[in-house]
Design a protein around this motif. Structure first.
Motif, short mmCIF file in Angstrom:
data_model
loop_
_atom_site.label_atom_id
_atom_site.label_comp_id
_atom_site.label_asym_id
_atom_site.label_seq_id
_atom_site.Cartn_x
_atom_site.Cartn_y
_atom_site.Cartn_z
N ASN A 8 0.63 -1.54 -0.06
CA ASN A 8 0.04 -0.13 0.23
C ASN A 8 0.71 1.13 -0.10
O ASN A 8 0.75 2.01 -0.71
CB ASN A 8 -0.82 -0.05 1.31
N ARG B 239 4.03 1.72 -0.91
CA ARG B 239 4.59 1.69 -2.37
C ARG B 239 3.73 2.46 -3.77
O ARG B 239 3.86 2.80 -4.08
CB ARG B 239 5.13 0.73 -2.67
N ARG B 240 2.25 2.10 -3.50
CA ARG B 240 0.95 2.26 -4.44
C ARG B 240 1.24 3.60 -3.96
O ARG B 240 0.95 4.27 -5.09
CB ARG B 240 0.32 1.06 -4.37
N ALA C 75 2.30 6.08 -2.68
CA ALA C 75 3.69 7.12 -2.70
C ALA C 75 3.67 6.96 -4.44
O ALA C 75 3.57 8.59 -4.60
CB ALA C 75 5.27 5.76 -2.74
N TRP C 76 3.65 6.31 -5.39
CA TRP C 76 3.48 6.50 -6.99
C TRP C 76 1.96 7.52 -7.21
O TRP C 76 2.17 8.10 -8.18
CB TRP C 76 3.34 5.12 -7.14
N GLU C 77 1.23 7.08 -6.26
CA GLU C 77 -0.16 7.92 -7.13
C GLU C 77 0.02 9.34 -6.15
O GLU C 77 -0.39 9.91 -7.03
CB GLU C 77 -1.13 6.64 -6.53
N ARG D 262 2.57 11.00 -6.23
CA ARG D 262 3.18 11.73 -7.18
C ARG D 262 2.70 11.87 -8.66
O ARG D 262 3.72 12.93 -9.10
CB ARG D 262 4.71 10.52 -7.51
#
Lengths: 116, 116
Positions: free
Chosen positions: B87, B89-90, B92-94, B96
């Motif tokens: 969660n 990592r996902r 952080a990406w979203e 971003r």
DNA sequence: GCAATACTGAAGTAATCACTTAACTATTTT
DNA sequence: AAAATAGTTAAGTGATTACTTCAGTATTGC
């Protein structure tokens, strides 16, 4: 299709290696080239490429080659599929515990005032 | 201690095998004995015990022996740790991508009315 | 054109994996 | 006490992993 057991195998297998998790972690902060991914890792570039191929096969990472550099990015949809599988199991268990709690509470209610 | 990389290794490794995921799935519906876990699986009881030991070492499952039967149950805390790693990592990406979207929108704003 | 960069692929190796069978222990049941 | 049940342990095997090195191929900068 995202719940295909073979796909889950690949995803969890991919996440089971610390080097690969580090790569995913790096990519969660933004796209990177293969060399950028390799930089913090204490292994050959070749090994990193192999890890990257595992990640790509799992669907967790997608890559695109432009000129001589391969740019890698995270695939949040796949990440979400893994997350979802775990979540479903945890919720099933927790709902079960809730029902069990309710049942015990009811049983207690029924015995209200009764002598043991 | 739940974010210890070695622990995550063990958890994801444990989840990477379809037989072990099936066992977790069964346990998410309630505790079970070793033989009950083995019943739907096309392998020797011995193999199941070995899978179970992997699950227990990973912290995803805990067991308790009473008389001659070993009762297994899911450990939701560990499940949550794996879920949490993915969660983070996902997200952080979203996040971003959101910031990137904002930036592009602002850039567009700054150019409002300017001739190209 | 020549050198440096950014990978890519093949082959080899040591360690780990997912099983198997077979022999064993401990606990119930009859 | 004997037989059935429930699980455990050890040893062996073939497949897969996580690397390595080395030799190769495009692309880009000078």
């Amino acid at each position: 299709m995202l719940h295909d057991p073979a796909q889950l195998d690949l995803m969890f297998q991919a996440l089971a290696d610390p080097a690969r998790r580090q790569m995913v972690e790096r990519l969660s902060r933004g796209p990177a080239s293969v060399s950028q991914l390799a930089e913090p890792l204490a292994m050959s570039l070749s090994a990193v490429v192999q890890h990257l191929n595992v990640l790509e096969a799992s669907g967790l990472v997608s890559t695109e080659k432009l000129g001589r550099v391969r740019t890698c990015r995270i695939e949040p949809k796949a990440l979400r599929a893994a997350e979802h599988w775990i979540n479903e199991r945890r919720l099933a268990w927790e709902r079960r515990l809730d029902r069990l709690g309710d049942f015990l509470a009811e049983t207690k209610d029924e015995n209200r005032g009764k002598p043991s």
